[in-house]
Design a protein around this motif. Sequence first.
Motif, PDB file in Angstrom:
ATOM      1  N   THR B  56     -16.340   6.663   9.013  1.00 49.00           N
ATOM      2  CA  THR B  56     -16.381   5.204   8.982  1.00 49.00           C
ATOM      3  C   THR B  56     -17.334   4.732  10.075  1.00 49.00           C
ATOM      4  OG1 THR B  56     -15.043   3.179   8.876  1.00 49.00           O
ATOM      5  CG2 THR B  56     -14.449   4.775  10.573  1.00 49.00           C
ATOM      6  N   ILE B 122     -16.346   8.447   2.753  1.00 50.48           N
ATOM      7  CA  ILE B 122     -16.673   7.266   3.556  1.00 50.48           C
ATOM      8  C   ILE B 122     -15.637   6.178   3.274  1.00 50.48           C
ATOM      9  CG2 ILE B 122     -18.362   5.406   3.854  1.00 50.48           C
ATOM     10  CD1 ILE B 122     -20.542   7.557   3.282  1.00 50.48           C
ATOM     11  N   LEU B 127     -16.941  -3.868   1.419  1.00 52.80           N
ATOM     12  CA  LEU B 127     -18.195  -3.459   0.778  1.00 52.80           C
ATOM     13  C   LEU B 127     -18.845  -4.706   0.198  1.00 52.80           C
ATOM     14  CD1 LEU B 127     -20.253  -1.447  -0.419  1.00 52.80           C
ATOM     15  CD2 LEU B 127     -18.702  -1.102  -2.341  1.00 52.80           C
ATOM     16  N   CYS B 133     -22.671   1.390   4.420  1.00 50.31           N
ATOM     17  CA  CYS B 133     -22.375   2.627   3.669  1.00 50.31           C
ATOM     18  C   CYS B 133     -23.650   3.420   3.393  1.00 50.31           C
ATOM     19  CB  CYS B 133     -21.668   2.311   2.357  1.00 50.31           C
ATOM     20  SG  CYS B 133     -19.960   1.763   2.597  1.00 50.31           S
ATOM     21  N   ILE B 137     -24.433   7.230   4.454  1.00 49.55           N
ATOM     22  CA  ILE B 137     -24.870   8.236   3.488  1.00 49.55           C
ATOM     23  C   ILE B 137     -26.156   8.913   3.964  1.00 49.55           C
ATOM     24  CG2 ILE B 137     -25.827   8.499   1.144  1.00 49.55           C
ATOM     25  CD1 ILE B 137     -23.795   6.176   0.384  1.00 49.55           C
ATOM     26  N   VAL B 147     -21.408  13.914   0.376  1.00 49.84           N
ATOM     27  CA  VAL B 147     -20.568  12.716   0.275  1.00 49.84           C
ATOM     28  C   VAL B 147     -19.783  12.783  -1.040  1.00 49.84           C
ATOM     29  CG1 VAL B 147     -20.518  10.197   0.185  1.00 49.84           C
ATOM     30  CG2 VAL B 147     -22.212  11.360   1.622  1.00 49.84           C
ATOM     31  N   VAL B 150     -17.063   6.928  -1.770  1.00 50.11           N
ATOM     32  CA  VAL B 150     -17.050   5.779  -0.863  1.00 50.11           C
ATOM     33  C   VAL B 150     -15.889   4.879  -1.279  1.00 50.11           C
ATOM     34  CG1 VAL B 150     -18.296   3.752  -0.042  1.00 50.11           C
ATOM     35  CG2 VAL B 150     -19.559   5.839  -0.593  1.00 50.11           C
ATOM     36  N   CYS B 152     -13.702   1.448  -0.148  1.00 47.50           N
ATOM     37  CA  CYS B 152     -13.536   0.304   0.733  1.00 47.50           C
ATOM     38  C   CYS B 152     -12.338  -0.501   0.252  1.00 47.50           C
ATOM     39  CB  CYS B 152     -14.788  -0.565   0.725  1.00 47.50           C
ATOM     40  SG  CYS B 152     -16.228   0.327   1.365  1.00 47.50           S
ATOM     41  N   LEU B 165     -24.462   1.991  -4.726  1.00 49.73           N
ATOM     42  CA  LEU B 165     -23.778   3.262  -4.456  1.00 49.73           C
ATOM     43  C   LEU B 165     -23.545   4.057  -5.740  1.00 49.73           C
ATOM     44  CD1 LEU B 165     -21.201   1.937  -1.824  1.00 49.73           C
ATOM     45  CD2 LEU B 165     -23.256   3.305  -1.363  1.00 49.73           C
ATOM     46  N   VAL B 172     -17.313   5.563  -6.382  1.00 49.23           N
ATOM     47  CA  VAL B 172     -17.003   4.385  -5.549  1.00 49.23           C
ATOM     48  C   VAL B 172     -15.649   3.830  -5.967  1.00 49.23           C
ATOM     49  CG1 VAL B 172     -17.774   2.079  -4.861  1.00 49.23           C
ATOM     50  CG2 VAL B 172     -19.457   3.853  -5.397  1.00 49.23           C
TER      51      VAL B 172
END
Lengths: 190, 190
Positions: B56, B122, B127, B133, B137, B147, B150, B152, B165, B172
């Motif tokens: 983070t 992440i 977001l 982000c 990355i 990764v 992600v 959020c 993303l 995501v």
Amino acid sequence: MRLLEEKILLEGKVLEGDVLKVDCFLNHQMDVPFLAKLAKDIYAHYKDCGVNKVLTVEASGIGLACLTAQFFNCKMLVAKKGKTSNISNEVYTATAYSYTHQKENTLIVSKQYLSKEDKVLIVDDFLANGNACLALIDICKQAGAEVKGVSCAVEKSYQNGHDALVALGLDVYSLARVGKMENGKIEFVK
Amino acid sequence: MRLLEEKILLEGKVLEGDVLKVDCFLNHQMDVPFLAKLAKDIYAHYKDCGVNKVLTVEASGIGLACLTAQFFNCKMLVAKKGKTSNISNEVYTATAYSYTHQKENTLIVSKQYLSKEDKVLIVDDFLANGNACLALIDICKQAGAEVKGVSCAVEKSYQNGHDALVALGLDVYSLARVGKMENGKIEFVK
């Protein structure tokens, strides 16, 4: 707390300028399963104090404070570092000089989230001269909140933070008390 | 995630300048027992991806990232915000423009704590345009780390972060997707 002392001896490094580098597990990279053990120990110490809110200051204390709040099943409040120019009358503020970053920080907490109903446990990663903790205590006083204790992971006992907090009548619980750092060696207070 | 949508409708406020204020439970004051439910949901989504590190950026994502790492029983890494003048060759850096604070931040991660062995998730609180982000990355790419996704808490789906993303082939997972904020009203993406 023996567990943290062993971790510091194993993974910590003493750098020039009185720096104890423990960013491999405490603040840059956080060894969360390990920090949860520290949080559990903090909880065991204060569990009968009626704590209903954990207070810390951004950014490096947030991880430990968050895990500690989880044991108390309570909310956690993060004092923001800001500039005096942003201050409104909807916030409590106090200033704290940071020797690490050699600058004065204004710590900011919204009045909405701290009140005289609150029994606060202050949690941070380091206790040295105690400036950040004293500023948080000042903010609690402004809010009429009661500080039930101050718990930090690593204390530099040769600096005056611990004594300044004890002099206020507070229950100070540091998980590792460093008495001396010399030639790369660390000695703990027994 | 219905739970977070309900919490936002109940406790969140829409302010001028496209601001969704959820600092009563997500970032200034953290409702830790509630955030632990979000973390559990994030874990459920990625639990079979072999994640061994949560990443983070300081400061407001640390709480949720820490609780998420607890479910994965893994370490968590916080990218620091710093100035380019502090940069050594022992760190990975990437720049991210923050629209909230209207400034460019350099995100910094020590090379010691991120490597090609790492499978990274992440995690952040918000977001929007995805700049933070994307910088994280970039840092993972420099380290050769993979990764895995992600996640959020709150996504502003009308901004382009989500799509940027997804266009990178990433998984995501946003816990609440805000499609529209108008006249103080919040609409979620179905």
